[in-house]
Design a protein around this motif. Structure first.
Motif, mmCIF file in Angstrom:
data_model
loop_
_atom_site.group_PDB
_atom_site.id
_atom_site.type_symbol
_atom_site.label_atom_id
_atom_site.label_comp_id
_atom_site.label_asym_id
_atom_site.label_seq_id
_atom_site.Cartn_x
_atom_site.Cartn_y
_atom_site.Cartn_z
ATOM 1 N N LYS A 121 0.799 -1.307 -0.001
ATOM 2 C CA LYS A 121 -0.116 -0.166 -0.080
ATOM 3 C C LYS A 121 0.942 1.192 0.101
ATOM 4 N N PRO A 122 0.617 2.148 -0.956
ATOM 5 C CA PRO A 122 1.426 3.342 -1.089
ATOM 6 C C PRO A 122 1.434 4.132 0.289
ATOM 7 N N VAL A 123 2.659 4.672 0.897
ATOM 8 C CA VAL A 123 2.583 5.240 2.063
ATOM 9 C C VAL A 123 1.831 6.728 1.923
ATOM 10 N N LYS A 124 1.569 7.126 2.824
ATOM 11 C CA LYS A 124 0.996 8.723 3.123
ATOM 12 C C LYS A 124 1.738 9.531 2.368
ATOM 13 N N GLY A 125 1.171 10.487 1.264
ATOM 14 C CA GLY A 125 2.090 11.373 0.636
ATOM 15 C C GLY A 125 2.494 10.975 -0.525
ATOM 16 N N ALA A 126 2.595 9.614 -0.810
ATOM 17 C CA ALA A 126 3.248 9.038 -1.966
ATOM 18 C C ALA A 126 2.020 9.186 -3.177
ATOM 19 N N PRO A 127 2.539 9.150 -4.593
ATOM 20 C CA PRO A 127 1.550 9.065 -5.641
ATOM 21 C C PRO A 127 0.538 7.841 -5.181
ATOM 22 N N GLY A 128 -0.565 8.187 -5.591
ATOM 23 C CA GLY A 128 -1.871 7.183 -5.166
ATOM 24 C C GLY A 128 -2.178 6.970 -3.992
ATOM 25 N N ALA A 129 -1.503 7.351 -3.110
ATOM 26 C CA ALA A 129 -1.929 7.047 -1.560
ATOM 27 C C ALA A 129 -3.234 7.411 -1.396
#
Length: 378
Positions: free
Chosen positions: A87-95
């Motif tokens: 799961k994308p980390v918060k702030g990353a693209p797509g999060a």
């Protein structure tokens, strides 16, 4: 404005907020309508998108009632986390984006009168009982202003975890929702957040609840039963609609033609739901939501509260920002006695990356548009 047509058209259809009326070649006397209204769309009910409208119009009690009427099925609890895309980390693209896997199950039995019944409430999967007739990945952007529905041909030849390569729709039959999700995640690299499964008989019930759905044919059109419909505008009952979407053997493009028919029908169903007063008429809305939620199953983690929150977040989503797409493919062939579809890995990988990065709109502007959207009809 996109022309709304049936067999001879798009591999995908973009919904425009000014196309609530029929096409230019419409039946005489049909009144043109406008739909420049903002609607709350919870794109959960396999493109019907009415739970959100119910939340906005009738509040918590209606949402709670129908949200709890939806069946929950084991899905993610049986998936090994170590084998899933991260799961994308918060702030990353797509999060902040959401990916919902939609399955249109073909489980049904035909009664003596020619009607059909679905798998039944709470019976979303039975081993080797049904395959996923319709496969779509719904991507809701992080800003909740756009949504993309990507159809994957059901005959796509792919790797199914724990099994030999097979048609992608076999995953649902082999292992139910968990294997279905795992197969799509392995193919796309996307992390699926939720699952929604509906039998086509759910759309039959919804069609009847709406008083039928209007389709315009520009040429004589054959249905699965063999019935022939002349050119012109027709109001299809629920049974007629099933007869329409199930035809493929006499279509020039076979299953691609059926996939297009399903998109055409769902587009018309959405448009009619949003334009015929359903969302502003409590009785119509109640009947429509009852028809869908009685035929809908979602994963065990998709709570009524989360549905309600998602609906409220999407209150400004417009029809013009809902785009139908098809995963690029190279062509068809044979695997033993099976007719299969070969996906275009390079082009698909670019599409899946755009989805993972929540950059689908930007990607469509620069590359790949013709591969996934097809010819645009004006």
């Amino acid at each position: 404005m996109s022309d709304y047509r049936t067999d001879d058209g798009l591999r995908s259809i973009r919904l425009h907020e000014d196309e609530d009326g029929p096409p230019d070649r419409r039946a005489a006397g049909h009144r043109r309508k406008s739909s420049r209204t903002k609607t709350t769309l919870l794109i959960l009910l396999s493109l019907v998108l009415i739970l959100g409208g119910g939340v906005a119009l009738t509040g918590y009690l209606l949402s709670e009632k129908f949200g709890n009427q939806v069946s929950r099925v084991p899905a993610f609890s049986q998936l090994p986390e170590a084998e899933r895309p991260k799961k994308p980390v918060k702030g990353a693209p797509g999060a902040d984006a959401i990916n919902i896997l939609l399955a249109g199950s073909d489980a049904r039995t035909d009664d003596a009168s020619g009607g059909t019944t679905g798998a039944g409430k709470g019976n979303a999967w039975e081993r080797h009982g049904q395959r996923s007739d319709t496969i779509m990945v719904l991507h809701i952007t992080g800003d909740r202003k756009s949504a993309y529905l990507i159809s994957i041909p059901r005959d796509s030849w792919v790797e199914i975890p724990g099994h030999r390569p097979n048609k992608i729709n076999a995953a649902y039959s082999f292992g139910g929702p968990p294997l279905y999700i795992q197969t799509i995640e392995k193919l796309t690299g996307l992390r699926i957040d939720h699952l929604a499964v509906i039998d086509w008989t759910g759309f039959k019930a919804l069609t009847d609840a709406l008083g039928g759905v209007q389709l315009t044919f520009h040429q004589e059109t054959r249905f699965a039963s063999g019935k022939m419909y002349p050119p012109g505008q027709h109001t299809l009952s629920g049974q007629d609609a099933l007869d329409y979407v199930r035809e493929r053997h006499h279509l020039a493009n076979g299953d691609f033609g059926r996939m297009q028919r399903q998109q055409n029908f769902l587009r018309a169903l959405m448009r009619q739901t949003l334009s015929n007063g359903t969302l502003t008429n409590p009785l119509k809305l109640g009947r429509a939501m009852d028809a869908i939620t009685n035929n809908l199953s979602v994963d065990e983690e998709f709570s009524t509260g989360e549905m309600r929150s998602l609906a409220l977040e999407m209150k400004d989503l417009r029809q013009s920002n809902v785009t139908f797409m098809t995963a690029p493919y190279k062509g068809t062939g044979m695997q033993g006695s099976q007719s299969v579809v070969y996906l275009d890995k390079a082009k698909d990988d670019a599409l899946w990356k755009a989805i993972r990065d929540d950059q689908v709109g930007e990607w469509l502007k620069t590359t790949g548009r013709d591969d996934v959207l097809g010819e645009q009809v004006r």
